[in-house]
Design an enzyme around this catalytic site. Structure first.
Site, short mmCIF file in Angstrom:
data_model
loop_
_atom_site.label_atom_id
_atom_site.label_comp_id
_atom_site.label_asym_id
_atom_site.label_seq_id
_atom_site.Cartn_x
_atom_site.Cartn_y
_atom_site.Cartn_z
N HIS A 139 13.07 -29.05 15.65
CA HIS A 139 13.47 -28.62 16.88
C HIS A 139 15.47 -27.65 16.17
CE1 HIS A 139 11.60 -32.47 18.31
NE2 HIS A 139 11.29 -31.59 19.24
N ALA A 168 15.90 -14.42 29.04
CA ALA A 168 14.22 -15.28 30.21
C ALA A 168 13.60 -14.66 29.70
CB ALA A 168 14.43 -14.56 31.56
N LYS A 174 12.75 -17.70 15.15
CA LYS A 174 13.17 -17.85 13.94
C LYS A 174 15.45 -17.64 13.91
CE LYS A 174 10.36 -14.31 11.10
NZ LYS A 174 9.98 -13.65 11.06
N ARG A 188 13.74 -10.43 19.72
CA ARG A 188 13.98 -9.96 18.92
C ARG A 188 15.21 -9.42 19.03
NH1 ARG A 188 13.18 -3.95 20.01
NH2 ARG A 188 12.78 -4.30 22.30
C1 LIG Z 1 19.18 -11.14 27.62
C2 LIG Z 1 20.08 -11.30 28.77
C3 LIG Z 1 21.51 -12.19 28.60
C4 LIG Z 1 20.75 -9.73 27.89
O1 LIG Z 1 21.84 -9.36 29.06
P1 LIG Z 1 23.08 -7.79 28.37
O2 LIG Z 1 23.45 -8.01 27.13
O3 LIG Z 1 23.75 -7.45 29.87
O4 LIG Z 1 21.83 -6.71 28.14
P2 LIG Z 1 21.58 -5.41 29.12
O5 LIG Z 1 21.29 -6.57 30.15
O6 LIG Z 1 22.24 -4.87 28.83
O7 LIG Z 1 19.43 -5.22 28.57
C5 LIG Z 1 19.41 -5.06 27.45
C6 LIG Z 1 18.20 -4.69 26.68
O8 LIG Z 1 17.18 -5.62 27.09
C7 LIG Z 1 16.18 -5.86 28.10
N1 LIG Z 1 16.25 -6.90 28.97
C8 LIG Z 1 16.91 -7.60 29.15
N2 LIG Z 1 16.68 -9.10 29.71
C9 LIG Z 1 15.79 -9.28 29.12
C10 LIG Z 1 15.10 -9.98 29.00
N3 LIG Z 1 14.41 -11.34 29.28
N4 LIG Z 1 13.62 -9.74 28.27
C11 LIG Z 1 13.33 -8.67 28.10
N5 LIG Z 1 13.99 -7.59 27.47
C12 LIG Z 1 15.42 -7.35 28.35
C13 LIG Z 1 17.28 -5.10 28.68
O9 LIG Z 1 15.72 -4.15 29.30
C14 LIG Z 1 17.62 -3.76 28.40
O10 LIG Z 1 16.53 -3.16 27.95
P3 LIG Z 1 17.23 -1.50 27.36
O11 LIG Z 1 17.95 -0.92 26.00
O12 LIG Z 1 15.21 -0.51 26.47
O13 LIG Z 1 17.05 -1.05 28.48
C15 LIG Z 1 20.40 -10.79 29.86
O14 LIG Z 1 19.41 -10.19 30.84
C16 LIG Z 1 19.01 -12.08 30.50
O15 LIG Z 1 17.82 -12.79 30.22
N6 LIG Z 1 19.85 -13.28 30.94
C17 LIG Z 1 19.67 -15.03 31.41
C18 LIG Z 1 19.28 -14.67 32.54
C19 LIG Z 1 18.95 -15.89 33.70
O16 LIG Z 1 17.74 -16.67 32.56
N7 LIG Z 1 19.36 -15.76 34.52
C20 LIG Z 1 18.00 -16.77 35.53
C21 LIG Z 1 19.24 -17.21 36.24
S1 LIG Z 1 17.72 -18.10 37.66
#
Ligand SMILES: CC(C)(COP(=O)(O)OP(=O)(O)OC[C@H]1O[C@@H](n2cnc3c(N)ncnc32)[C@H](O)[C@@H]1OP(=O)(O)O)[C@@H](O)C(=O)NCCC(=O)NCCS
Length: 227
Positions: A139, A168, A174, A188
């Site tokens: 894990h 999310a 990896k 990625r």
């Molecule tokens: C991944 C994460 C941390 C990114 O935050 P960030 O650094 O502020 O990144 P941004 O919002 O600037 O997004 C960067 C890029 O990733 C994409 N992206 C963001 N979250 C993504 C996700 N979960 N899956 C796929 N793509 C995602 C955005 O669309 C953006 O794409 P672009 O550059 O082509 O426009 C955030 O989006 C996330 O998923 N956090 C988890 C929060 C969660 O689970 N909350 C639940 C609450 S109940």
């Protein structure tokens, strides 16, 4: 008769009060972490009484103690009670650091050989799982100050570096270097050390060759359209 009932009630209240005080002292760091990390958290008492993430952690700490002294059945028993009550399954063998917080909680699974650092936040549906039936360390190892988004799956004996964000629903199979943001399936890296990754130029950190090919093709189409 009435006075006996009142006495029983008083004793029960005292027991509950003592339990609450003990929990708030022993788990004060975890409770503060919840307060800091959940903007919706209004008070200490609300977290103690109503946060399933905290309840799962309390059960886990007890189960882990039993696991360490080789009372495996009792350990598993406790973790299954926690799963029944909270919907969060933490294997008692997992190692979890300080100020750990699971927000919303339900559907979280943490495997037996997972190692989690300090100040880690997990959202609902996050899985720290194995990839097969091999024995031994199978894990993930999660560094300090990592956030694992809702529904994200982190699989296998991989390492997630300190201060990283797993988006999310990402599926990570990896290693992830420190200070990275990972999104997508397979995961990625889109950001590292505060800088957006230039996907076309970075051939080291790309975890998904298919995505890379698509992006190259998109660029070629753009260039052709310009011409
Ligand atoms: C991944 C994460 C941390 C990114 O935050 P960030 O650094 O502020 O990144 P941004 O919002 O600037 O997004 C960067 C890029 O990733 C994409 N992206 C963001 N979250 C993504 C996700 N979960 N899956 C796929 N793509 C995602 C955005 O669309 C953006 O794409 P672009 O550059 O082509 O426009 C955030 O989006 C996330 O998923 N956090 C988890 C929060 C969660 O689970 N909350 C639940 C609450 S109940």
């Amino acid at each position: 008769m009435v006075s006996i009932l009142i006495n029983i009630l008083i004793i029960l209240l005292a027991v509950v009060l003592i339990k609450l005080i003990l929990i708030s002292v022993i788990f004060s760091e975890d409770i503060k972490a919840a307060q800091r990390r959940d903007p919706a958290a209004k008070s200490f008492i609300e977290i103690i009484l109503l946060y399933s993430g905290l309840h799962a952690l309390i059960y886990y700490r007890i189960a882990h103690f039993f696991y360490q002294i080789h009372l495996f059945f009792l350990a598993r028993f406790y973790s299954q009670i926690a799963r029944f009550i909270t919907g969060i399954e933490i294997h008692p063998g997992a190692k979890i650091g300080k100020r750990f917080f699971i927000d919303h909680g339900v559907g979280v699974v943490i495997g037996e050989t997972a190692v989690i650092g300090d100040d880690v936040l997990l959202y609902q549906g996050a899985t720290l799982g194995g990839t097969g039936i091999v024995k031994g360390k199978r894990h993930p190892t999660v560094g300090n100050n990592v956030v694992i988004g809702a529904g994200a799956k982190v699989l296998g004996n991989i390492t997630i570096g300190n201060n990283s964000y797993i988006g999310a629903n990402a599926v990570v199979i990896k290693d992830v270097p420190p200070n990275s943001t990972v999104v997508g399936v397979p995961g990625r890296i889109t950001k590292q050390d505060g800088k957006k990754m230039d996907v076309d130029l970075d051939h080291v950190h790309i975890l998904d060759p298919i995505m890379q090919s698509i992006e190259e093709l998109q660029d070629r189409i753009k260039n052709l359209e310009k011409k």
